[in-house]
Enzyme design. Structure first.
Site, PDB file in Angstrom:
ATOM      1  N   GLU A 123      25.531  63.200  33.449  1.00  0.00           N
ATOM      2  CA  GLU A 123      24.409  62.388  33.950  1.00  0.00           C
ATOM      3  C   GLU A 123      25.049  61.191  34.641  1.00  0.00           C
ATOM      4  O   GLU A 123      25.471  60.237  33.983  1.00  0.00           O
ATOM      5  CB  GLU A 123      23.526  61.933  32.779  1.00  0.00           C
ATOM      6  N   CYS A 143      20.253  53.327  36.541  1.00  0.00           N
ATOM      7  CA  CYS A 143      20.832  54.389  37.384  1.00  0.00           C
ATOM      8  C   CYS A 143      19.824  54.972  38.360  1.00  0.00           C
ATOM      9  O   CYS A 143      20.204  55.465  39.410  1.00  0.00           O
ATOM     10  CB  CYS A 143      21.395  55.494  36.496  1.00  0.00           C
TER      11      CYS A 143
HETATM   12  P1  NAD Z   1      31.208  54.226  32.636  1.00  0.00           P
HETATM   13  O1  NAD Z   1      31.392  55.541  33.297  1.00  0.00           O
HETATM   14  O2  NAD Z   1      32.173  53.153  32.944  1.00  0.00           O
HETATM   15  O3  NAD Z   1      31.246  54.402  31.028  1.00  0.00           O
HETATM   16  C1  NAD Z   1      30.481  55.378  30.364  1.00  0.00           C
HETATM   17  C2  NAD Z   1      31.195  55.780  29.063  1.00  0.00           C
HETATM   18  O4  NAD Z   1      32.471  56.322  29.387  1.00  0.00           O
HETATM   19  C3  NAD Z   1      31.434  54.635  28.092  1.00  0.00           C
HETATM   20  O5  NAD Z   1      31.139  55.089  26.778  1.00  0.00           O
HETATM   21  C4  NAD Z   1      32.920  54.324  28.240  1.00  0.00           C
HETATM   22  O6  NAD Z   1      33.518  53.901  27.042  1.00  0.00           O
HETATM   23  C5  NAD Z   1      33.493  55.659  28.660  1.00  0.00           C
HETATM   24  N1  NAD Z   1      34.639  55.491  29.565  1.00  0.00           N
HETATM   25  C6  NAD Z   1      34.821  54.512  30.493  1.00  0.00           C
HETATM   26  N2  NAD Z   1      35.987  54.691  31.147  1.00  0.00           N
HETATM   27  C7  NAD Z   1      36.553  55.804  30.615  1.00  0.00           C
HETATM   28  C8  NAD Z   1      37.772  56.494  30.852  1.00  0.00           C
HETATM   29  N3  NAD Z   1      38.640  56.070  31.776  1.00  0.00           N
HETATM   30  N4  NAD Z   1      38.045  57.595  30.127  1.00  0.00           N
HETATM   31  C9  NAD Z   1      37.167  58.044  29.185  1.00  0.00           C
HETATM   32  N5  NAD Z   1      36.006  57.414  28.912  1.00  0.00           N
HETATM   33  C10 NAD Z   1      35.699  56.310  29.611  1.00  0.00           C
HETATM   34  O7  NAD Z   1      29.708  53.794  32.956  1.00  0.00           O
HETATM   35  P2  NAD Z   1      28.994  52.428  32.602  1.00  0.00           P
HETATM   36  O8  NAD Z   1      29.593  51.320  33.394  1.00  0.00           O
HETATM   37  O9  NAD Z   1      28.895  52.280  31.136  1.00  0.00           O
HETATM   38  O10 NAD Z   1      27.512  52.754  33.154  1.00  0.00           O
HETATM   39  C11 NAD Z   1      27.164  52.601  34.503  1.00  0.00           C
HETATM   40  C12 NAD Z   1      27.190  53.898  35.255  1.00  0.00           C
HETATM   41  O11 NAD Z   1      26.466  54.911  34.553  1.00  0.00           O
HETATM   42  C13 NAD Z   1      26.513  53.791  36.605  1.00  0.00           C
HETATM   43  O12 NAD Z   1      27.247  54.510  37.547  1.00  0.00           O
HETATM   44  C14 NAD Z   1      25.152  54.446  36.375  1.00  0.00           C
HETATM   45  O13 NAD Z   1      24.553  54.958  37.528  1.00  0.00           O
HETATM   46  C15 NAD Z   1      25.510  55.509  35.403  1.00  0.00           C
HETATM   47  N6  NAD Z   1      24.335  55.896  34.619  1.00  0.00           N
HETATM   48  C16 NAD Z   1      23.787  57.118  34.799  1.00  0.00           C
HETATM   49  C17 NAD Z   1      22.649  57.456  34.095  1.00  0.00           C
HETATM   50  C18 NAD Z   1      21.985  58.786  34.251  1.00  0.00           C
HETATM   51  O14 NAD Z   1      21.123  59.098  33.432  1.00  0.00           O
HETATM   52  N7  NAD Z   1      22.319  59.583  35.240  1.00  0.00           N
HETATM   53  C19 NAD Z   1      22.105  56.553  33.190  1.00  0.00           C
HETATM   54  C20 NAD Z   1      22.711  55.319  33.035  1.00  0.00           C
HETATM   55  C21 NAD Z   1      23.841  54.989  33.745  1.00  0.00           C
END
Ligand code: NAD
Length: 483
Positions: free
Chosen positions: A227, A261
């Protein structure tokens, strides 16, 4: 942490060679292999436990959500807690029906057999969630995973610390700790966790990290739901009431300080509509957040200094028509509208994820559709017009995970609709029964009577020409009721 349900990698430098998640993974996999999560009564009890957790910890959740994305209690209820409660209620109400085997038609060759789809749990599931709706995006998938009979490790975002703490310390008290656990940590710890083999990974977050997750999953050929985010276009037609559109746009863009998002990321409209839209947006912003939005209780703050700096950099794209103020000490960015924006500007190249709305002009609906189709497929797409044919044309001639006509992202609140992305905005879908299906292996089953072997003789070689004819006919006959 003393709690058996939550594990973290102490500090950012775990002792080389140690694996903080090994015990957790072993314990949960062992419970799954014993069949603990399969009975309907067990799933029901866990769903009820989750419902109780939401009811009894409402204040703690409000406090947690206020600590990080600075969500008001009302926003926390409407965009997080109520949506989780609805999913729990729906799953409890429908669990027995969802779990039922689904009969399938047979052909003449299999007429005496029983054909059905069995929805069985995958096994050990990993759910990784982001910070922007940290309760909703962790617990709504959990509902589906529990209902489908899986064991689950939750990995909430380390950035939304307040919610992470409540999930780690309180949630395990309401669930069977042999089957459900919370893993804590950031990127480094998550990558350690991902070295383990899971039977399903459900990830919500950025496209950048989505690629990391998918690469790790590929090593074990683990199926994934991703997602992800991206840029959500919003077309505004000349035939519209600008104030109505502005009210809706402003609410959906600035809700959660734009850190959503599915928020409209940019507007495509004619130069004439832009001229009518800007004052209407100013009206809406003042009505919603007052003359000084920094003092509004309905506008949160940017989640971190890093995101604040990134967003501040975007304010120099095009020309500020509304807002543009910022306060680094308070991580505040005013609800902002940018005009004279070009396709090549940074604000049009990356997901904004903040309270900034660029308006880009196009000369026609066709040009808008062409622009949208030249970009990556978005998570959400919006079209506003008094003419339903225009809304329909945008819907018919584009693709996106979700679509809103004269509306924003309220489709998310309906568990009867699938939620998910397409292309670069993700793969897979969930909410309501779609979640149950996502976390289930759809197993094709055909059970034949052990006797009546005489009837099978015709299937076996050597084939006479008459047997061949009969077999071909039998395989083609789906609705034949001869037998
Ligand atoms: P992110 O991708 O930075 O982090 C998401 C999760 O991944 C966190 O639990 C984090 O600890 C983990 N993570 C981060 N870097 C990682 C790595 N290098 N290796 C493994 N795990 C890692 O996202 P965010 O900043 O928390 O959220 C914002 C993003 O999420 C935006 O792009 C937004 O559009 C998206 N989003 C999508 C939806 C959806 O339903 N499609 C909903 C909410 C947010």
């Amino acid at each position: 942490m003393s709690n058996k349900g939550a594990t973290k990698c102490e500090g950012s430098d775990p002792t080389p060679g140690t694996d903080p998640f090994e015990d957790m993974v072993r314990r949960l996999r062992g419970a799954f292999n014993l069949g603990q999560t399969r009975p309907a009564a067990f799933r029901m009890a866990q769903l009820e436990g989750l419902g109780r957790f939401l009811r009894e910890n409402k204040q703690l959740l409000h406090d947690g959500l206020f600590q990080d994305p600075q969500k008001s209690p009302f926003d926390s209820d409407t965009s997080e807690i109520i949506l989780c409660q609805n999913e729990v209620d729906l799953a409890i109400k429908n669990l027995q029906t969802w779990m039922k085997d689904k009969p399938a038609d047979t052909n003449l060759l299999t007429k005496l057999d029983c054909a059905f789809t069995r929805k069985e749990p995958f096994g050990l599931v990993l759910i990784i969630s982001p910070w922007n709706y940290p309760v909703n995006l962790t617990l709504v998938p959990l509902v589906g995973a529990i209902a489908a009979g899986n064991c689950v490790i939750l990995k909430p975002s380390e950035i939304s610390k307040g919610t992470e703490k409540v999930l780690a310390e309180e949630l395990p008290q309401y669930l069977d700790q042999n089957c459900f656990a919370v893993a804590l940590g950031g990127p480094e710890e998550t990558q350690k966790l991902l070295e383990h083999k899971f039977d399903y990974i459900f990830f919500t977050g950025s496209s950048r990290v989505g690629k990391i997750i998918m690469t790790a999953a590929a090593k074990h050929l683990t199926p994934v739901t991703l997602e992800l985010g991206g840029k959500n276009p919003c077309y505004v037609d000349d035939n519209c009431d600008p104030q109505t559109v502005a009210n809706r746009l402003a609410w959906f863009r600035y809700f959660n300080t734009g850190q959503t998002c599915v928020a409209p990321d940019y507007v495509l409209c004619s130069p004439e509509t832009r001229e009518r839209l800007v004052p209407a947006l100013q009206n809406a912003i003042t009505r919603f957040y007052g003359d000084d939005p920094q003092n509004s209780p309905n506008l949160g703050r940017i989640i971190s200094e890093k995101h604040f700096k990134r967003l501040k950099g975007l304010l120099s794209c095009g020309r500020v028509a509304i807002g543009g103020q910022s306060d680094e000490n308070n991580l505040y960015i005013a609800p902002t509208v940018l005009v004279d924006v070009q396709e090549t500007d940074k604000v049009m190249q990356e997901e904004i994820f903040g309270p900034i709305l660029p308006l880009m002009t196009v000369s026609s609906l066709d040009e808008a559709i062409d622009f949208i189709n030249r970009q990556e497929k978005p998570l959400a797409l919006y079209a506003f017009s008094n003419n339903s044919q225009v809304v329909k044309q945008v819907l018919d001639q584009t693709s996106s995970g979700n679509f809103g006509g004269n509306s924003g992202f309220l489709y998310m609140t309906l568990p009867g609709l699938p939620f998910g992305g397409v292309g670069k905005s993700g793969m897979g879908r969930y909410h309501g029964k779609f979640s149950f299906d996502t976390f289930s292996n759809h197993r094709a089953c055909l059970i034949s009577p052990s006797g009546l072997e005489k009837l099978n003789e015709i299937r076996y070689p050597p084939y006479s020409s008459q047997a061949q004819k009969l077999l071909r006919w039998a395989m083609r006959s789906h609705s034949c009721t001869l037998l």
